[in-house]
Design a protein around this motif. Sequence first.
Motif, PDB file in Angstrom:
ATOM      1  N   ALA A 145      90.833 -19.411 -21.115  1.00  2.00           N
ATOM      2  CA  ALA A 145      91.338 -20.460 -22.003  1.00  2.00           C
ATOM      3  C   ALA A 145      92.540 -19.957 -22.809  1.00  2.00           C
ATOM      4  O   ALA A 145      93.546 -20.662 -22.943  1.00  2.00           O
ATOM      5  CB  ALA A 145      90.227 -20.944 -22.937  1.00  2.00           C
ATOM      6  N   PRO A 174      80.444 -20.203 -20.595  1.00  2.00           N
ATOM      7  CA  PRO A 174      81.083 -19.500 -21.714  1.00  2.00           C
ATOM      8  C   PRO A 174      80.377 -18.188 -22.007  1.00  2.00           C
ATOM      9  O   PRO A 174      79.183 -18.049 -21.766  1.00  2.00           O
ATOM     10  CB  PRO A 174      80.938 -20.474 -22.875  1.00  2.00           C
ATOM     11  CG  PRO A 174      79.810 -21.372 -22.498  1.00  2.00           C
ATOM     12  CD  PRO A 174      79.799 -21.429 -21.000  1.00  2.00           C
ATOM     13  N   ARG A 218      89.352 -24.635 -23.495  1.00  3.64           N
ATOM     14  CA  ARG A 218      87.943 -24.222 -23.329  1.00  3.64           C
ATOM     15  C   ARG A 218      87.179 -25.234 -22.484  1.00  3.64           C
ATOM     16  O   ARG A 218      86.290 -24.866 -21.727  1.00  3.64           O
ATOM     17  CB  ARG A 218      87.257 -24.047 -24.686  1.00  3.64           C
ATOM     18  CG  ARG A 218      87.654 -22.810 -25.450  1.00  3.64           C
ATOM     19  CD  ARG A 218      87.164 -21.551 -24.764  1.00  3.64           C
ATOM     20  NE  ARG A 218      85.722 -21.527 -24.654  1.00  3.64           N
ATOM     21  CZ  ARG A 218      84.938 -20.589 -25.094  1.00  3.64           C
ATOM     22  NH1 ARG A 218      85.460 -19.534 -25.670  1.00  3.64           N
ATOM     23  NH2 ARG A 218      83.643 -20.672 -24.951  1.00  3.64           N
ATOM     24  N   ARG A 230      86.572 -17.688 -22.358  1.00  4.51           N
ATOM     25  CA  ARG A 230      87.496 -17.551 -23.489  1.00  4.51           C
ATOM     26  C   ARG A 230      88.831 -16.930 -23.069  1.00  4.51           C
ATOM     27  O   ARG A 230      89.895 -17.403 -23.461  1.00  4.51           O
ATOM     28  CB  ARG A 230      86.842 -16.719 -24.591  1.00  4.51           C
ATOM     29  CG  ARG A 230      87.653 -16.634 -25.860  1.00  4.51           C
ATOM     30  CD  ARG A 230      86.927 -15.851 -26.939  1.00  4.51           C
ATOM     31  NE  ARG A 230      85.557 -16.287 -27.074  1.00  4.51           N
ATOM     32  CZ  ARG A 230      85.125 -17.120 -28.028  1.00  4.51           C
ATOM     33  NH1 ARG A 230      85.959 -17.571 -28.921  1.00  4.51           N
ATOM     34  NH2 ARG A 230      83.865 -17.481 -28.089  1.00  4.51           N
TER      35      ARG A 230
END
Length: 162
Positions: A32, A84, A23, A29
């Motif tokens: 990651a 994010p 992350r 997400r």
Amino acid sequence: MSAHDNLRQRIAELLPRLRRFARTVAWQREDADDLVQIALERALRAQDQWQEGTRLDSWLFRIMKNAWIDELRARGRRDEVLAPDGEQVGVSETGSLITRLSVEAAMARLPEEQRLAVGLVLVEGLAYKDAAEALGVPIGTLTSRLARGREALQRMLGDGEL
């Protein structure tokens, strides 16, 4: 338990740290999660290359860093870092979420080499020697990147303590 089974168990124990570092590196997400999977596949294929007595976490972080570089090259989007994705939170969690998102946004603005150094040393708690090894750079280079990253983060976050 065979040596390979023992290694796989130790890798499984490191999954939370691998996800957290992914992350830090990838930000999105889905990226990651993909990065963790790619790194695990590479590690399991190369498990005979890991040397007993060395730090498994450093070895895995280095694999992950190299996998991310390969992924960026494949996508043709070097140095693109996405914020994010949003998360639903309750009212009582808003303050800590704002702080976390501020730090994440500031981290996203760091050059990749500084972000990786900060992620390994300040987030993952690796010793300078181990972080330098994971990144494949001399310790002096790591400390320089880390110092520049810390300074930039402090400027971006209003000279607060990190």
